[in-house]
Design a protein around this motif. Sequence first.
Motif, PDB file in Angstrom:
ATOM      1  N   PHE A  78     -34.623  -1.883  31.319  1.00 29.42           N
ATOM      2  CA  PHE A  78     -35.783  -1.047  31.723  1.00 29.42           C
ATOM      3  C   PHE A  78     -36.586  -1.221  30.486  1.00 29.42           C
ATOM      4  CE2 PHE A  78     -33.035   0.816  34.691  1.00 29.42           C
ATOM      5  CZ  PHE A  78     -33.946   0.447  35.867  1.00 29.42           C
ATOM      6  N   GLU A  79     -38.055  -1.597  30.597  1.00 28.49           N
ATOM      7  CA  GLU A  79     -39.058  -1.275  29.460  1.00 28.49           C
ATOM      8  C   GLU A  79     -39.313   0.221  29.370  1.00 28.49           C
ATOM      9  OE1 GLU A  79     -39.835  -3.800  27.535  1.00 28.49           O
ATOM     10  OE2 GLU A  79     -38.860  -5.388  28.640  1.00 28.49           O
ATOM     11  N   GLU A  82     -41.438   1.496  32.005  1.00 29.49           N
ATOM     12  CA  GLU A  82     -40.719   1.727  33.130  1.00 29.49           C
ATOM     13  C   GLU A  82     -40.071   3.006  33.051  1.00 29.49           C
ATOM     14  OE1 GLU A  82     -40.269  -3.031  34.498  1.00 29.49           O
ATOM     15  OE2 GLU A  82     -38.641  -1.822  33.341  1.00 29.49           O
ATOM     16  N   LEU A  83     -39.366   3.236  32.071  1.00 29.20           N
ATOM     17  CA  LEU A  83     -38.824   4.718  31.901  1.00 29.20           C
ATOM     18  C   LEU A  83     -39.717   5.593  32.063  1.00 29.20           C
ATOM     19  CD1 LEU A  83     -35.830   3.658  29.412  1.00 29.20           C
ATOM     20  CD2 LEU A  83     -35.721   3.906  31.818  1.00 29.20           C
ATOM     21  N   LEU A  86     -40.481   6.231  35.540  1.00 33.23           N
ATOM     22  CA  LEU A  86     -39.405   6.954  36.318  1.00 33.23           C
ATOM     23  C   LEU A  86     -39.344   8.425  35.901  1.00 33.23           C
ATOM     24  CD1 LEU A  86     -36.732   4.137  36.061  1.00 33.23           C
ATOM     25  CD2 LEU A  86     -38.088   4.768  38.114  1.00 33.23           C
ATOM     26  N   LEU A 108     -31.957   9.076  32.114  1.00 28.59           N
ATOM     27  CA  LEU A 108     -32.823   7.896  31.818  1.00 28.59           C
ATOM     28  C   LEU A 108     -33.038   7.569  30.393  1.00 28.59           C
ATOM     29  CD1 LEU A 108     -35.511   8.825  34.726  1.00 28.59           C
ATOM     30  CD2 LEU A 108     -34.187   6.841  34.501  1.00 28.59           C
ATOM     31  N   SER A 112     -32.773   3.667  26.935  1.00 31.18           N
ATOM     32  CA  SER A 112     -33.658   3.081  25.631  1.00 31.18           C
ATOM     33  C   SER A 112     -33.047   3.453  24.358  1.00 31.18           C
ATOM     34  CB  SER A 112     -35.098   3.723  25.702  1.00 31.18           C
ATOM     35  OG  SER A 112     -36.004   3.009  24.922  1.00 31.18           O
TER      36      SER A 112
END
Length: 326
Positions: A78-79, A82-83, A86, A108, A112
Amino acid sequence: MDSFEPKKLALIRILQILKDYTDCDHPLTHEEIVSKLYSLYNITVERKAIGRNIVLLQEAGYDIETTKKGSFLSSRLFEDSELRLLTDSVLASQHITAKHSKELINKLATLSNKYFKSYIKNIYSVNDWGKFDNSALFYNIEIIDEAITLNRKIKFEYSKYGLDKKLHCVKWHTVSPYQMILHNQRYFLMALEEKYKWVVYYRMDKITDIQLLDDKATPLRSIKGYENGIDYKRFSSALPYMFSDEPEQITFAVDEEWMIDQLVDWFGFEFKTVKKDGRIIVTVNASLYAMEYWAMQYLNYVEILTPLSLREKIAQNIKNADKKYT
């Protein structure tokens, strides 16, 4: 000093370091990776071993780039944008409790690096978002999903909030579950109420003490109006408030063109318009019960034209309201 972890784990730990501490703006040199291996995992390796391990990771398919400034993991599942999306969605979802929201956001964040985790620290506390307190929601989802998969009925208490702002059981329901639907930031269960044999939409955050029964569920396609299964467009156009009565054709007039934007928000693109005498006449198929609430919400901008029964109901609501305010 003896290693806390064996050197054969160095490959895995190098990957973990790249995931946790690097991106294109924060590369690590081989020396810095050696230092982190020792400080974090008590693993001692030579600097040249870092390069060999990075090559192995690249050959395994990991997108690792090496520049003059160092090495970094250049792409992830996930970029960060995008996180963030979310994370904000979890925060905005009132049906997820504050406790579960915090747990989900922390999970989440693990997708990253530490620099994204600093973003998490800057968001508003989940306790400030007016969350509902039914901690059974995720358990409800699991049981309902299992019931749908196994084609079984379920039984549960359906609750409402009292003056103490806590859930209180109103009634037990035995239903055949068909679908879980996210609508207007709420989770609903679409199910057949077995006692009355009608399709109902239950707020899932108000379901408590759910039980999976052995009885087989009533097939959806055996219900009148659902012979072809579920029409998902209906949820956005015909059921803005998730009432379960059959949609009917409704016409109404709006005086301002800016209302079209509101119509799209509520009904998607499932409506027709025509200009007449300086007004916009709108035709839509919708629940009469839902449209009563909707029309009252936009009372200053909308005039119901047909059916006459709905128009008269709105007129009566206005008279009742006038008595309260005059």
